[in-house]
Design an enzyme around this catalytic site. Structure first.
Site, PDB file in Angstrom:
ATOM      1  N   HIS A 277     -18.187 -30.661 -43.413  1.00 34.45           N
ATOM      2  CA  HIS A 277     -17.056 -30.107 -44.169  1.00 34.45           C
ATOM      3  C   HIS A 277     -16.273 -31.232 -44.855  1.00 34.45           C
ATOM      4  O   HIS A 277     -15.976 -31.154 -46.067  1.00 34.45           O
ATOM      5  CB  HIS A 277     -16.156 -29.328 -43.209  1.00 34.45           C
ATOM      6  CG  HIS A 277     -14.922 -28.748 -43.812  1.00 34.45           C
ATOM      7  ND1 HIS A 277     -14.759 -27.395 -44.035  1.00 34.45           N
ATOM      8  CD2 HIS A 277     -13.759 -29.333 -44.232  1.00 34.45           C
ATOM      9  CE1 HIS A 277     -13.562 -27.171 -44.571  1.00 34.45           C
ATOM     10  NE2 HIS A 277     -12.934 -28.339 -44.686  1.00 34.45           N
ATOM     11  N   GLU A 278     -15.947 -32.287 -44.108  1.00 40.17           N
ATOM     12  CA  GLU A 278     -15.156 -33.375 -44.683  1.00 40.17           C
ATOM     13  C   GLU A 278     -15.953 -34.172 -45.718  1.00 40.17           C
ATOM     14  O   GLU A 278     -15.394 -34.632 -46.726  1.00 40.17           O
ATOM     15  CB  GLU A 278     -14.636 -34.293 -43.571  1.00 40.17           C
ATOM     16  CG  GLU A 278     -13.712 -33.615 -42.563  1.00 40.17           C
ATOM     17  CD  GLU A 278     -12.500 -32.944 -43.197  1.00 40.17           C
ATOM     18  OE1 GLU A 278     -12.119 -33.318 -44.331  1.00 40.17           O
ATOM     19  OE2 GLU A 278     -11.933 -32.027 -42.565  1.00 40.17           O
TER      20      GLU A 278
ATOM     21  N   TYR B 175     -11.575 -21.065 -44.843  1.00 36.86           N
ATOM     22  CA  TYR B 175     -10.652 -21.049 -43.708  1.00 36.86           C
ATOM     23  C   TYR B 175     -11.094 -20.013 -42.680  1.00 36.86           C
ATOM     24  O   TYR B 175     -11.705 -18.996 -43.008  1.00 36.86           O
ATOM     25  CB  TYR B 175      -9.246 -20.655 -44.166  1.00 36.86           C
ATOM     26  CG  TYR B 175      -8.402 -21.761 -44.757  1.00 36.86           C
ATOM     27  CD1 TYR B 175      -8.879 -23.052 -44.918  1.00 36.86           C
ATOM     28  CD2 TYR B 175      -7.099 -21.495 -45.149  1.00 36.86           C
ATOM     29  CE1 TYR B 175      -8.092 -24.045 -45.466  1.00 36.86           C
ATOM     30  CE2 TYR B 175      -6.288 -22.484 -45.703  1.00 36.86           C
ATOM     31  CZ  TYR B 175      -6.796 -23.759 -45.865  1.00 36.86           C
ATOM     32  OH  TYR B 175      -6.012 -24.730 -46.416  1.00 36.86           O
TER      33      TYR B 175
ATOM     34  N   HIS C 156     -11.557 -25.864 -50.818  1.00 37.38           N
ATOM     35  CA  HIS C 156     -11.832 -24.753 -49.918  1.00 37.38           C
ATOM     36  C   HIS C 156     -12.186 -23.484 -50.687  1.00 37.38           C
ATOM     37  O   HIS C 156     -11.690 -23.250 -51.792  1.00 37.38           O
ATOM     38  CB  HIS C 156     -10.627 -24.493 -49.011  1.00 37.38           C
ATOM     39  CG  HIS C 156     -10.391 -25.605 -48.036  1.00 37.38           C
ATOM     40  ND1 HIS C 156      -9.198 -26.285 -47.957  1.00 37.38           N
ATOM     41  CD2 HIS C 156     -11.204 -26.161 -47.105  1.00 37.38           C
ATOM     42  CE1 HIS C 156      -9.283 -27.209 -47.008  1.00 37.38           C
ATOM     43  NE2 HIS C 156     -10.489 -27.151 -46.480  1.00 37.38           N
TER      44      HIS C 156
ATOM     45  N   HIS D 282     -15.809 -32.352 -48.982  1.00 37.85           N
ATOM     46  CA  HIS D 282     -14.586 -32.695 -49.717  1.00 37.85           C
ATOM     47  C   HIS D 282     -14.793 -33.998 -50.486  1.00 37.85           C
ATOM     48  O   HIS D 282     -14.471 -34.086 -51.680  1.00 37.85           O
ATOM     49  CB  HIS D 282     -13.401 -32.861 -48.765  1.00 37.85           C
ATOM     50  CG  HIS D 282     -12.786 -31.584 -48.298  1.00 37.85           C
ATOM     51  ND1 HIS D 282     -12.541 -30.510 -49.136  1.00 37.85           N
ATOM     52  CD2 HIS D 282     -12.318 -31.212 -47.074  1.00 37.85           C
ATOM     53  CE1 HIS D 282     -11.970 -29.542 -48.450  1.00 37.85           C
ATOM     54  NE2 HIS D 282     -11.827 -29.929 -47.190  1.00 37.85           N
TER      55      HIS D 282
END
Length: 278
Positions: A155-156, A214, A165, A159
């Site tokens: 996930h990071e 989320y 998101h 980014h």
């Protein structure tokens, strides 16, 4: 000499029989490469506990927010990286395993740092966070306490590769409900949407299964009341999954970086494979 030979044969026969009788316990395959073996918390919960209030919950803004749209923030592969000394051995293993998943499913690649101007340094700060896109300087990804899980690291890294998101898309209100009165005071900005001047969906549909979505209880006041729910209720148990990339995550990644089939070894189902770096 014959009796010595017979004794040795008997000894090893008994030894192997004993070994075969000893039960061996194995960790479940999906946990082998995750550093934290307790209950996995999500990124927003970890960062709130650390007292962080970042853009969209886990994005550090140094310069522009325009990471996804600006072609100058695209990385050239392989991406140089440093694993800081303050990372635990298990955290380093989880990061390396995440690298292998990117290599298997996209053309994204990584290499040890050798003096390049653009690179990522993985360090243990408070919380889990990253910057968006190539900042053309050394930039951090924080793998703090509770963050050393493969999917959180993926996930990071997404980014850092230029992705925001999922629920920040302009069309998100067609797919999810935001329960504004249930969001912690001062954290409503994490549920803002952004137009095409900031982000693009790369001509892909809204993805309830995205690794970048989320979870239902993100930034909530009441532990039992969600802040975001799917308009198709069956997806409420799916949004915010932290297992692996979705098929659409990979489609977007490969479109953004013009990956072609020759670069990709396995399909998006390859998360069932074991470690590839031993």
């Amino acid at each position: 000499m014959a009796w010595i030979r017979s004794t040795c044969i008997l000894f090893f026969t008994l030894l192997f029989a004993h070994i075969a009788a000893v039960p061996i316990k194995y960790l479940p395959e999906e946990n082998v490469h995750d550093a934290d073996f307790g209950e996995q918390k999500d990124i927003s919960e970890i960062n709130l506990a650390a007292g962080l209030d970042l853009f969209q919950g886990d994005i550090l803004l140094q310069k522009s927010r325009n990471g996804l749209r600006d072609p100058n923030t695209r990385w050239t592969f392989p991406i140089p990286y440093i694993l800081a000394d303050n990372l635990g051995l298990n955290a380093k293993g989880a990061i390396l395993y995440a690298f292998e998943m990117f290599r298997l499913k996209s053309c994204v690649d990584f290499k040890p740092y050798e003096g390049e101007s653009s690179y990522i340094i993985f360090q243990q700060f408070d919380g889990c966070w990253s910057e968006v896109g190539d900042q053309h300087v050394g930039q951090n990804i924080s793998i703090g306490q509770g963050c050393a899980y493969k999917a959180i690291i993926e996930h990071e890294i997404l980014h850092a590769l230029g992705f925001y998101h999922e629920q920040s898309r302009t069309d998100r209100d067609d797919y999810v409900n935001i329960w504004w009165d249930q969001i912690l005071s001062g954290y409503q900005h994490n549920f803002d949407t952004y137009d095409d001047s900031l982000i693009t969906d790369l001509n892909t549909p809204y993805d309830y299964e995205s690794l970048m979505h989320y979870q239902p209880f993100s930034f909530n006041k009441n532990a039992s009341v969600p802040t975001i729910t799917a308009k198709i209720p069956e997806f409420n148990s799916i949004i915010g999954q932290r297992l692996d990339f979705s098929a659409i995550d990979l489609e977007r990644l490969n479109r953004m970086y013009n990956c072609n089939d020759k670069n990709i070894i396995c399909s998006h189902n390859s998360h069932s494979f074991g470690p590839l770096y031993f």
